[in-house]
Design an enzyme around this catalytic site. Structure first.
Site, PDB file in Angstrom:
ATOM      1  N   SER A 266      -1.524   0.220   1.026  1.00 43.77           N
ATOM      2  CA  SER A 266      -0.911   1.026   0.835  1.00 43.77           C
ATOM      3  C   SER A 266      -1.999   1.275  -1.224  1.00 43.77           C
ATOM      4  CB  SER A 266       0.571   1.634   0.697  1.00 43.77           C
ATOM      5  OG  SER A 266       0.419   2.607   0.801  1.00 43.77           O
TER       6      SER A 266
ATOM      7  N   ASP B 279       0.678   5.156  12.181  1.00 41.91           N
ATOM      8  CA  ASP B 279       1.142   5.367  10.638  1.00 41.91           C
ATOM      9  C   ASP B 279       1.236   6.764   9.958  1.00 41.91           C
ATOM     10  OD1 ASP B 279       1.150   5.271   8.133  1.00 41.91           O
ATOM     11  OD2 ASP B 279       0.150   3.756   7.422  1.00 41.91           O
TER      12      ASP B 279
ATOM     13  N   HIS C 213       3.483   2.930   8.692  1.00 39.24           N
ATOM     14  CA  HIS C 213       3.015   2.061   7.477  1.00 39.24           C
ATOM     15  C   HIS C 213       3.945   1.182   6.840  1.00 39.24           C
ATOM     16  CE1 HIS C 213       0.862   3.371   4.070  1.00 39.24           C
ATOM     17  NE2 HIS C 213       1.386   3.151   3.339  1.00 39.24           N
TER      18      HIS C 213
END
Length: 311
Positions: free
Chosen positions: A136, A263, A291
């Site tokens: 991320s 995601d 995610h």
């Protein structure tokens, strides 16, 4: 005659002492050399101005350096550490300043600062030929590190649901889910109801409510609440505003991109853009996670990462 025997005996005794002393010195030197070769594992590394970062440093062998996502810590790699060690790698998880058990100074929390902190850790630990991976926001920072520091200490890059090259929509970049205004609302929420922000992010973090056990969600929430509210605001501002499109052509090392089609935090289209922008990069798609692919599909995730390390 007796004097000659005594003299000879004394000479032999002295010679024996010299030989023994040389042997002992050789052993001491060998031990010192071996000690220098041994990996030094530590929990904290000072990076700048008295700021210490918490790290998890396990195993021996070729190093793998992992950077967590927002707003987690190195603890979030729990289900990667042991598989990597078992596969014969040294794995170093770095907690960014302001998060987890790292120091939380009143300072800058932008991608340059984070990248410079990572370099300070790798300098201190004398890490070489590492694979640098990030999830991320940590993936965006890992990407920026390689571009900013010309891949110092690393020879491979791994991006996991990376929030790059930019996390918000722009006039010439429509791929992300969020606008600048969306993220600004999240930043304001930190000042009023931080748990509500975490619930908002958490609601989009996994494929669905059943894809991870409730206890895992509680564990992640506990890690997130260790973060400084100030650091969360500043880092989220960086996540909103940073634009790494110019970094993509600077990546000249083998790059792996792992990203889930479903995601809901970082759009799969972002992964496609990074795959196009990083010459020779490899994109692996995940179909049963959101995610949190490193938790939801941890076996596939670990296998893909280890296969990349072996190449």
């Amino acid at each position: 005659m007796t004097k000659k025997i005594i003299t000879a005996a004394l000479i032999l005794t002295v010679l024996g002492s010299i030989v023994t002393g040389c042997a002992d010195n050789a052993k001491v030197q060998a031990n010192e050399n071996n000690a220098e070769k041994q990996t030094v594992h530590r929990e904290y590394v000072e990076v700048a101005n008295g700021v210490k970062l918490h790290i998890t440093d396990l195993g021996t062998g070729t190093p793998v350096v992992l950077i967590h996502g927002y707003p987690l810590s190195d603890a979030s790699w729990e289900y990667q550490y042991l598989p990597l060690v078992k596969a014969g790698y040294r794995v170093v998880g770095i907690t960014l300043r302001g998060f987890g058990q790292s120091d939380k100074p009143f300072s800058s929390y932008n991608y340059d600062e984070f990248a410079d902190d990572i370099k300070a850790v790798l300098d201190t630990l004398k890490i070489e030929n590492a694979t640098l991976g990030g999830h991320s926001m940590g993936g965006a920072i890992a990407l920026h590190y390689v571009a900013r520091h010309n891949a110092a200490h690393v020879n491979k890059l791994a991006l996991f649901a990376a929030a790059g090259p930019t996390h918000t929509k722009k006039a010439d970049y429509p791929y992300p889910f969020f606008t600048k205004e969306d993220i600004t609302q999240w930043i304001e929420l930190i000042s009023n109801n931080r748990p509500a922000l975490l619930a908002t992010v958490g609601g989009r973090f996994t494929l669905n409510q059943e894809s991870v056990p409730p206890a895992i969600g509680q564990w992640l929430y506990g890690i997130e609440m260790q973060s400084s509210a100030y650091a969360m605001q500043q880092a989220l501002t960086a996540l909103r505003d940073e634009d790494l499109r110019g970094d993509l052509p600077k990546i000249k090392i083998p790059t792996l991109i792992l990203h889930a089609k479903a995601d809901q935090i970082v759009a799969y289209d972002n992964a496609l853009q990074m795959n196009k922008g990083i010459t020779g990069s490899t994109l692996v798609t995940f179909d049963k996670s959101g995610h949190a692919l490193f938790i939801e599909e941890k076996d596939k995730f670990n296998n893909e990462l280890i296969n990349f390390l072996k190449k």
